[in-house]
Design a protein around this motif. Structure first.
Motif, PDB file in Angstrom:
ATOM      1  N   ALA A 171     -15.563 -86.878  13.561  1.00  0.00           N
ATOM      2  CA  ALA A 171     -14.879 -86.653  12.284  1.00  0.00           C
ATOM      3  C   ALA A 171     -15.931 -86.680  11.187  1.00  0.00           C
ATOM      4  N   VAL A 172     -15.865 -85.704  10.280  1.00  0.00           N
ATOM      5  CA  VAL A 172     -16.898 -85.557   9.243  1.00  0.00           C
ATOM      6  C   VAL A 172     -16.245 -85.468   7.866  1.00  0.00           C
ATOM      7  N   GLN A 173     -16.867 -86.137   6.896  1.00  0.00           N
ATOM      8  CA  GLN A 173     -16.493 -85.980   5.497  1.00  0.00           C
ATOM      9  C   GLN A 173     -17.695 -85.456   4.727  1.00  0.00           C
ATOM     10  N   LEU A 174     -17.474 -84.389   3.979  1.00  0.00           N
ATOM     11  CA  LEU A 174     -18.563 -83.794   3.203  1.00  0.00           C
ATOM     12  C   LEU A 174     -18.664 -84.470   1.846  1.00  0.00           C
ATOM     13  N   ILE A 175     -19.842 -84.993   1.543  1.00  0.00           N
ATOM     14  CA  ILE A 175     -20.097 -85.558   0.223  1.00  0.00           C
ATOM     15  C   ILE A 175     -20.614 -84.462  -0.709  1.00  0.00           C
ATOM     16  N   THR A 176     -21.354 -83.528  -0.145  1.00  0.00           N
ATOM     17  CA  THR A 176     -21.784 -82.336  -0.870  1.00  0.00           C
ATOM     18  C   THR A 176     -21.223 -81.113  -0.139  1.00  0.00           C
ATOM     19  N   GLY A 177     -21.348 -79.949  -0.745  1.00  0.00           N
ATOM     20  CA  GLY A 177     -20.735 -78.755  -0.156  1.00  0.00           C
ATOM     21  C   GLY A 177     -21.678 -77.578  -0.058  1.00  0.00           C
ATOM     22  N   ARG A 178     -22.765 -77.732   0.677  1.00  0.00           N
ATOM     23  CA  ARG A 178     -23.710 -76.622   0.854  1.00  0.00           C
ATOM     24  C   ARG A 178     -23.186 -75.631   1.901  1.00  0.00           C
ATOM     25  N   LYS A 179     -23.731 -74.430   1.854  1.00  0.00           N
ATOM     26  CA  LYS A 179     -23.315 -73.395   2.795  1.00  0.00           C
ATOM     27  C   LYS A 179     -23.596 -73.829   4.231  1.00  0.00           C
ATOM     28  N   HIS A 180     -22.569 -73.747   5.080  1.00  0.00           N
ATOM     29  CA  HIS A 180     -22.686 -74.103   6.497  1.00  0.00           C
ATOM     30  C   HIS A 180     -23.226 -75.525   6.686  1.00  0.00           C
ATOM     31  N   GLN A 181     -22.886 -76.425   5.770  1.00  0.00           N
ATOM     32  CA  GLN A 181     -23.524 -77.750   5.767  1.00  0.00           C
ATOM     33  C   GLN A 181     -23.330 -78.511   7.075  1.00  0.00           C
ATOM     34  N   ILE A 182     -22.107 -78.595   7.563  1.00  0.00           N
ATOM     35  CA  ILE A 182     -21.868 -79.345   8.794  1.00  0.00           C
ATOM     36  C   ILE A 182     -22.640 -78.737   9.952  1.00  0.00           C
ATOM     37  N   ARG A 183     -22.573 -77.441  10.072  1.00  0.00           N
ATOM     38  CA  ARG A 183     -23.228 -76.757  11.188  1.00  0.00           C
ATOM     39  C   ARG A 183     -24.744 -76.940  11.134  1.00  0.00           C
ATOM     40  N   ARG A 184     -25.304 -76.832   9.951  1.00  0.00           N
ATOM     41  CA  ARG A 184     -26.764 -76.968   9.799  1.00  0.00           C
ATOM     42  C   ARG A 184     -27.215 -78.408   9.980  1.00  0.00           C
ATOM     43  N   HIS A 185     -26.444 -79.345   9.464  1.00  0.00           N
ATOM     44  CA  HIS A 185     -26.824 -80.750   9.595  1.00  0.00           C
ATOM     45  C   HIS A 185     -26.836 -81.202  11.060  1.00  0.00           C
ATOM     46  N   PHE A 186     -25.793 -80.880  11.801  1.00  0.00           N
ATOM     47  CA  PHE A 186     -25.732 -81.364  13.180  1.00  0.00           C
ATOM     48  C   PHE A 186     -26.690 -80.608  14.091  1.00  0.00           C
ATOM     49  N   ALA A 187     -26.963 -79.347  13.775  1.00  0.00           N
ATOM     50  CA  ALA A 187     -27.999 -78.632  14.521  1.00  0.00           C
ATOM     51  C   ALA A 187     -29.366 -79.251  14.259  1.00  0.00           C
ATOM     52  N   ALA A 188     -29.582 -79.726  13.033  1.00  0.00           N
ATOM     53  CA  ALA A 188     -30.877 -80.311  12.663  1.00  0.00           C
ATOM     54  C   ALA A 188     -31.157 -81.620  13.390  1.00  0.00           C
ATOM     55  N   VAL A 189     -30.099 -82.326  13.825  1.00  0.00           N
ATOM     56  CA  VAL A 189     -30.307 -83.584  14.570  1.00  0.00           C
ATOM     57  C   VAL A 189     -30.060 -83.367  16.059  1.00  0.00           C
ATOM     58  N   ASP A 190     -30.150 -82.104  16.483  1.00  0.00           N
ATOM     59  CA  ASP A 190     -30.057 -81.724  17.901  1.00  0.00           C
ATOM     60  C   ASP A 190     -28.684 -81.962  18.518  1.00  0.00           C
ATOM     61  N   HIS A 191     -27.655 -81.871  17.704  1.00  0.00           N
ATOM     62  CA  HIS A 191     -26.282 -81.941  18.205  1.00  0.00           C
ATOM     63  C   HIS A 191     -25.473 -80.792  17.591  1.00  0.00           C
ATOM     64  N   PRO A 192     -25.815 -79.555  17.940  1.00  0.00           N
ATOM     65  CA  PRO A 192     -25.136 -78.410  17.325  1.00  0.00           C
ATOM     66  C   PRO A 192     -23.650 -78.381  17.662  1.00  0.00           C
ATOM     67  N   VAL A 193     -22.873 -77.825  16.746  1.00  0.00           N
ATOM     68  CA  VAL A 193     -21.444 -77.657  16.977  1.00  0.00           C
ATOM     69  C   VAL A 193     -21.252 -76.657  18.115  1.00  0.00           C
ATOM     70  N   LEU A 194     -20.385 -77.000  19.064  1.00  0.00           N
ATOM     71  CA  LEU A 194     -20.146 -76.095  20.178  1.00  0.00           C
ATOM     72  C   LEU A 194     -19.551 -74.772  19.682  1.00  0.00           C
ATOM     73  N   GLY A 195     -20.021 -73.702  20.292  1.00  0.00           N
ATOM     74  CA  GLY A 195     -19.512 -72.382  19.959  1.00  0.00           C
ATOM     75  C   GLY A 195     -20.063 -71.796  18.684  1.00  0.00           C
ATOM     76  N   ASP A 196     -21.061 -72.443  18.077  1.00  0.00           N
ATOM     77  CA  ASP A 196     -21.637 -71.928  16.835  1.00  0.00           C
ATOM     78  C   ASP A 196     -22.559 -70.763  17.167  1.00  0.00           C
ATOM     79  N   PRO A 197     -22.234 -69.556  16.671  1.00  0.00           N
ATOM     80  CA  PRO A 197     -23.044 -68.391  17.015  1.00  0.00           C
ATOM     81  C   PRO A 197     -24.366 -68.315  16.259  1.00  0.00           C
ATOM     82  N   GLN A 198     -24.558 -69.156  15.260  1.00  0.00           N
ATOM     83  CA  GLN A 198     -25.720 -69.021  14.383  1.00  0.00           C
ATOM     84  C   GLN A 198     -26.718 -70.165  14.484  1.00  0.00           C
ATOM     85  N   TYR A 199     -26.236 -71.374  14.749  1.00  0.00           N
ATOM     86  CA  TYR A 199     -27.122 -72.539  14.747  1.00  0.00           C
ATOM     87  C   TYR A 199     -27.100 -73.228  16.113  1.00  0.00           C
ATOM     88  N   GLY A 200     -28.240 -73.795  16.490  1.00  0.00           N
ATOM     89  CA  GLY A 200     -28.323 -74.540  17.732  1.00  0.00           C
ATOM     90  C   GLY A 200     -28.608 -73.668  18.933  1.00  0.00           C
TER      91      GLY A 200
END
Length: 278
Positions: free
Chosen positions: A209-238
Protein backbone atom coordinates in the motif's frame (compact mmCIF):
# COMPACT_ATOMS: atom_id res chain seq x y z
CA UNK A 1 -1.43 5.61 -41.29
CA UNK A 2 -0.08 8.42 -39.16
CA UNK A 3 0.24 12.07 -40.12
CA UNK A 4 0.26 15.56 -38.61
CA UNK A 5 -0.74 18.68 -40.53
CA UNK A 6 -1.25 22.32 -39.68
CA UNK A 7 -3.68 23.81 -42.17
CA UNK A 8 -4.68 27.39 -42.96
CA UNK A 9 -8.10 28.41 -44.27
CA UNK A 10 -8.23 31.00 -47.08
CA UNK A 11 -11.96 31.00 -47.92
CA UNK A 12 -15.27 30.34 -46.20
CA UNK A 13 -15.89 26.59 -46.30
CA UNK A 14 -17.26 23.75 -44.17
CA UNK A 15 -14.74 21.95 -41.99
CA UNK A 16 -15.17 18.57 -43.69
CA UNK A 17 -14.90 19.99 -47.21
CA UNK A 18 -11.77 21.91 -46.25
CA UNK A 19 -10.13 18.86 -44.65
CA UNK A 20 -11.06 16.62 -47.57
CA UNK A 21 -9.36 18.98 -50.02
CA UNK A 22 -6.36 19.67 -47.79
CA UNK A 23 -5.73 16.03 -46.81
CA UNK A 24 -6.67 13.90 -49.84
CA UNK A 25 -4.94 10.86 -48.30
CA UNK A 26 -7.93 10.42 -45.98
CA UNK A 27 -11.53 9.78 -46.97
CA UNK A 28 -14.33 11.94 -45.64
CA UNK A 29 -15.43 9.02 -43.50
CA UNK A 30 -12.03 8.78 -41.80
CA UNK A 31 -11.86 12.54 -41.36
CA UNK A 32 -15.29 12.65 -39.73
CA UNK A 33 -14.25 9.82 -37.41
CA UNK A 34 -11.06 11.70 -36.49
CA UNK A 35 -13.08 14.85 -35.80
CA UNK A 36 -15.58 13.05 -33.57
CA UNK A 37 -12.70 11.53 -31.61
CA UNK A 38 -10.97 14.86 -31.01
CA UNK A 39 -8.05 14.58 -33.43
CA UNK A 40 -8.79 17.91 -35.17
CA UNK A 41 -8.16 21.18 -33.36
CA UNK A 42 -9.25 24.72 -34.18
CA UNK A 43 -6.19 26.76 -33.25
CA UNK A 44 -6.71 29.94 -31.31
CA UNK A 45 -6.98 31.19 -27.76
CA UNK A 46 -8.07 28.81 -26.42
CA UNK A 47 -7.41 25.84 -28.70
CA UNK A 48 -10.66 23.88 -29.20
CA UNK A 49 -11.38 20.45 -30.58
CA UNK A 50 -13.35 20.72 -33.81
CA UNK A 51 -15.94 17.93 -33.86
CA UNK A 52 -18.76 19.19 -36.10
CA UNK A 53 -17.98 18.29 -39.70
CA UNK A 54 -20.36 20.92 -41.08
CA UNK A 55 -19.03 23.81 -38.98
CA UNK A 56 -18.22 26.74 -41.20
CA UNK A 57 -14.65 27.98 -41.23
CA UNK A 58 -13.62 31.49 -42.17
CA UNK A 59 -10.51 32.91 -43.84
CA UNK A 60 -7.66 33.13 -41.36
CA UNK A 61 -8.70 30.08 -39.33
CA UNK A 62 -6.02 27.46 -38.68
CA UNK A 63 -6.54 23.77 -37.98
CA UNK A 64 -4.26 21.07 -36.66
CA UNK A 65 -4.89 17.47 -37.66
CA UNK A 66 -3.08 14.69 -35.77
CA UNK A 67 -4.18 11.42 -37.34
CA UNK A 68 -3.05 8.02 -36.08
CA UNK A 69 -5.18 5.13 -37.32
CA UNK A 70 -3.90 2.85 -34.54
CA UNK A 71 -4.88 5.27 -31.75
CA UNK A 72 -8.29 6.03 -33.28
CA UNK A 73 -9.11 2.31 -33.47
CA UNK A 74 -8.19 1.58 -29.84
CA UNK A 75 -10.87 0.67 -27.35
CA UNK A 76 -11.06 0.23 -23.60
CA UNK A 77 -13.56 -0.82 -20.97
CA UNK A 78 -15.93 2.01 -19.99
CA UNK A 79 -15.32 4.22 -16.97
CA UNK A 80 -17.71 3.82 -14.03
CA UNK A 81 -19.30 6.62 -12.00
CA UNK A 82 -18.94 5.46 -8.39
CA UNK A 83 -19.82 8.46 -6.21
CA UNK A 84 -21.72 11.55 -7.31
CA UNK A 85 -21.37 14.52 -4.96
CA UNK A 86 -22.96 16.91 -7.50
CA UNK A 87 -20.15 19.52 -7.32
CA UNK A 88 -17.65 16.70 -7.91
CA UNK A 89 -17.67 13.01 -8.68
CA UNK A 90 -15.45 9.97 -8.16
CA UNK A 91 -14.91 7.63 -11.09
CA UNK A 92 -13.28 4.27 -11.74
CA UNK A 93 -10.83 4.67 -14.62
CA UNK A 94 -10.04 1.31 -16.24
CA UNK A 95 -6.59 0.34 -17.44
CA UNK A 96 -6.03 1.43 -21.03
CA UNK A 97 -8.01 4.67 -20.68
CA UNK A 98 -6.25 8.05 -20.54
CA UNK A 99 -7.15 10.54 -17.83
CA UNK A 100 -7.46 13.21 -20.52
CA UNK A 101 -6.89 13.39 -24.25
CA UNK A 102 -3.94 14.74 -26.18
CA UNK A 103 -3.39 16.13 -29.65
CA UNK A 104 -4.05 12.66 -31.14
CA UNK A 105 -7.59 12.56 -29.76
CA UNK A 106 -9.63 12.19 -26.61
CA UNK A 107 -12.12 9.40 -27.34
CA UNK A 108 -10.27 7.06 -24.97
CA UNK A 109 -10.13 9.49 -22.06
CA UNK A 110 -11.98 9.68 -18.77
CA UNK A 111 -12.52 13.40 -19.23
CA UNK A 112 -14.33 12.93 -22.54
CA UNK A 113 -16.29 9.96 -21.18
CA UNK A 114 -17.52 12.08 -18.27
CA UNK A 115 -18.30 15.06 -20.54
CA UNK A 116 -20.55 12.86 -22.65
CA UNK A 117 -22.15 11.38 -19.53
CA UNK A 118 -23.05 14.76 -17.99
CA UNK A 119 -23.67 16.87 -21.13
CA UNK A 120 -25.33 19.32 -21.12
CA UNK A 121 -26.05 19.42 -17.40
CA UNK A 122 -22.58 19.87 -15.94
CA UNK A 123 -19.10 21.04 -16.77
CA UNK A 124 -16.22 18.64 -16.18
CA UNK A 125 -12.80 19.57 -14.79
CA UNK A 126 -9.98 17.05 -14.34
CA UNK A 127 -8.32 17.47 -10.92
CA UNK A 128 -5.56 14.84 -11.06
CA UNK A 129 -4.31 12.11 -13.34
CA UNK A 130 -3.76 8.37 -13.32
CA UNK A 131 -1.37 6.62 -15.71
CA UNK A 132 -3.01 5.08 -18.77
CA UNK A 133 -1.85 1.58 -17.79
CA UNK A 134 -3.15 1.99 -14.21
CA UNK A 135 -6.72 1.74 -12.96
CA UNK A 136 -8.66 3.11 -10.02
CA UNK A 137 -10.17 6.24 -8.49
CA UNK A 138 -10.07 9.64 -10.19
CA UNK A 139 -11.94 12.74 -8.98
CA UNK A 140 -13.58 15.24 -11.33
CA UNK A 141 -15.07 18.64 -10.48
CA UNK A 142 -18.23 20.06 -12.02
CA UNK A 143 -18.08 23.74 -11.06
CA UNK A 144 -15.26 26.26 -11.19
CA UNK A 145 -15.67 26.81 -7.45
CA UNK A 146 -15.28 23.11 -6.71
CA UNK A 147 -12.35 22.81 -9.11
CA UNK A 148 -10.52 25.68 -7.42
CA UNK A 149 -11.19 24.44 -3.88
CA UNK A 150 -10.24 20.83 -4.55
CA UNK A 151 -7.21 21.75 -6.65
CA UNK A 152 -5.96 23.79 -3.69
CA UNK A 153 -6.25 20.72 -1.45
CA UNK A 154 -4.23 18.70 -3.96
CA UNK A 155 -1.57 21.40 -4.31
CA UNK A 156 -1.17 21.64 -0.52
CA UNK A 157 -1.11 17.84 -0.12
CA UNK A 158 -4.33 17.74 1.89
CA UNK A 159 -5.85 14.85 -0.07
CA UNK A 160 -4.61 11.42 0.96
CA UNK A 161 -4.37 9.19 -2.10
CA UNK A 162 -3.87 5.49 -1.42
CA UNK A 163 -2.57 3.09 -4.05
CA UNK A 164 -2.08 -0.65 -4.06
CA UNK A 165 0.67 -2.28 -6.05
CA UNK A 166 2.26 -5.69 -6.45
CA UNK A 167 6.01 -5.54 -6.85
CA UNK A 168 8.73 -8.00 -7.69
CA UNK A 169 10.54 -9.58 -4.76
CA UNK A 170 10.51 -9.29 -0.97
CA UNK A 171 11.41 -5.90 0.48
CA UNK A 172 14.45 -5.85 2.76
CA UNK A 173 14.15 -5.19 6.49
CA UNK A 174 16.10 -1.97 5.99
CA UNK A 175 13.64 -0.72 3.38
CA UNK A 176 10.70 -1.78 5.53
CA UNK A 177 12.12 0.15 8.46
CA UNK A 178 12.42 3.28 6.34
CA UNK A 179 8.81 2.99 5.25
CA UNK A 180 9.32 5.50 2.45
CA UNK A 181 11.29 6.13 -0.73
CA UNK A 182 12.66 9.67 -1.04
CA UNK A 183 14.61 9.51 -4.29
CA UNK A 184 14.40 12.84 -6.20
CA UNK A 185 12.65 12.67 -9.56
CA UNK A 186 13.11 15.20 -12.36
CA UNK A 187 15.44 17.14 -10.03
CA UNK A 188 12.58 17.63 -7.54
CA UNK A 189 12.06 16.22 -4.03
CA UNK A 190 9.81 13.14 -4.16
CA UNK A 191 8.42 10.90 -1.45
CA UNK A 192 6.38 7.69 -1.53
CA UNK A 193 5.35 6.20 1.82
CA UNK A 194 4.42 2.54 1.96
CA UNK A 195 3.50 -0.49 4.05
CA UNK A 196 3.81 -4.10 2.93
CA UNK A 197 0.56 -6.02 3.17
CA UNK A 198 1.63 -9.46 2.02
CA UNK A 199 4.48 -11.45 0.49
CA UNK A 200 3.87 -14.44 -1.77
CA UNK A 201 6.84 -16.80 -1.95
CA UNK A 202 5.40 -18.76 -4.88
CA UNK A 203 5.44 -15.72 -7.16
CA UNK A 204 8.21 -13.92 -5.23
CA UNK A 205 6.10 -10.77 -5.12
CA UNK A 206 4.80 -8.36 -2.49
CA UNK A 207 1.53 -6.45 -2.20
CA UNK A 208 2.25 -2.91 -1.02
CA UNK A 209 0.00 0.00 0.00
CA UNK A 210 1.44 3.38 -1.03
CA UNK A 211 0.63 6.98 -0.18
CA UNK A 212 2.05 9.72 -2.37
CA UNK A 213 3.43 12.72 -0.53
CA UNK A 214 4.49 14.31 -3.82
CA UNK A 215 3.03 13.76 -7.28
CA UNK A 216 5.77 13.36 -9.88
CA UNK A 217 5.16 11.66 -13.21
CA UNK A 218 5.11 7.86 -12.81
CA UNK A 219 6.37 8.39 -9.25
CA UNK A 220 5.36 5.04 -7.77
CA UNK A 221 6.62 3.08 -10.75
CA UNK A 222 9.95 4.93 -10.86
CA UNK A 223 10.53 4.82 -7.12
CA UNK A 224 10.00 1.08 -6.74
CA UNK A 225 12.00 0.30 -9.87
CA UNK A 226 14.83 2.40 -8.41
CA UNK A 227 14.99 0.16 -5.30
CA UNK A 228 14.89 -3.00 -7.44
CA UNK A 229 11.26 -3.85 -6.76
CA UNK A 230 9.51 -2.84 -10.00
CA UNK A 231 5.73 -2.95 -10.22
CA UNK A 232 4.64 -6.16 -11.92
CA UNK A 233 3.45 -5.72 -15.47
CA UNK A 234 5.08 -2.30 -15.88
CA UNK A 235 5.97 -1.99 -19.57
CA UNK A 236 8.35 0.93 -19.03
CA UNK A 237 10.28 0.47 -15.79
CA UNK A 238 12.13 -2.48 -14.28
CA UNK A 239 13.32 -5.81 -15.65
CA UNK A 240 11.95 -9.35 -15.44
CA UNK A 241 8.66 -8.02 -14.07
CA UNK A 242 6.23 -9.15 -16.75
CA UNK A 243 2.70 -9.94 -15.63
CA UNK A 244 -0.05 -11.41 -17.78
CA UNK A 245 -2.75 -9.26 -16.17
CA UNK A 246 -1.00 -5.96 -16.96
CA UNK A 247 0.21 -3.22 -14.65
CA UNK A 248 -0.41 -4.16 -11.00
CA UNK A 249 -1.10 -0.61 -9.81
CA UNK A 250 -4.46 0.70 -8.62
CA UNK A 251 -5.66 3.87 -6.96
CA UNK A 252 -7.90 2.49 -4.21
CA UNK A 253 -8.62 5.35 -1.81
CA UNK A 254 -9.22 9.10 -1.48
CA UNK A 255 -9.58 10.87 1.86
CA UNK A 256 -9.89 14.61 2.57
CA UNK A 257 -11.75 17.26 4.51
CA UNK A 258 -14.21 18.57 1.94
CA UNK A 259 -14.22 22.39 1.81
CA UNK A 260 -17.63 22.33 0.13
CA UNK A 261 -19.51 19.96 2.44
CA UNK A 262 -17.29 20.78 5.44
CA UNK A 263 -16.86 17.18 6.50
CA UNK A 264 -14.38 14.33 6.16
CA UNK A 265 -14.88 12.44 2.92
CA UNK A 266 -13.54 8.92 2.40
CA UNK A 267 -13.90 7.10 -0.90
CA UNK A 268 -12.73 3.52 -1.43
CA UNK A 269 -12.61 1.39 -4.56
CA UNK A 270 -15.32 -1.30 -4.33
CA UNK A 271 -13.97 -4.82 -3.89
CA UNK A 272 -15.58 -5.92 -7.16
CA UNK A 273 -13.26 -3.55 -9.07
CA UNK A 274 -10.03 -4.59 -7.36
CA UNK A 275 -7.49 -6.27 -9.60
CA UNK A 276 -7.39 -10.04 -9.21
CA UNK A 277 -3.82 -9.90 -7.88
CA UNK A 278 -5.09 -7.89 -4.90
Amino acid sequence: MKLSRQLHVTTAISAIDFLASAVPELSKGRLKDAMSKGAVQLLGKPVKRLRRSQQMLKPGDSLALHYDADILQRQSAPAVLLFDEKAYSIWFKPAGMLSQGNEWGDHLSLLRFAEQHFTPLRQVFLLHRLDREASGLVMLAHTKQAAAALSKLIATQQITKTYQIRVKGQLSSELLQQGSICIPLDNKPSESRFTVQAYDANSDSSVVAVQLITGRKHQIRRHFAAVDHPVLGDPQYGKNNKHAAGLALQAIGLRFNCPLRRRLQTFELPAALLLEQF
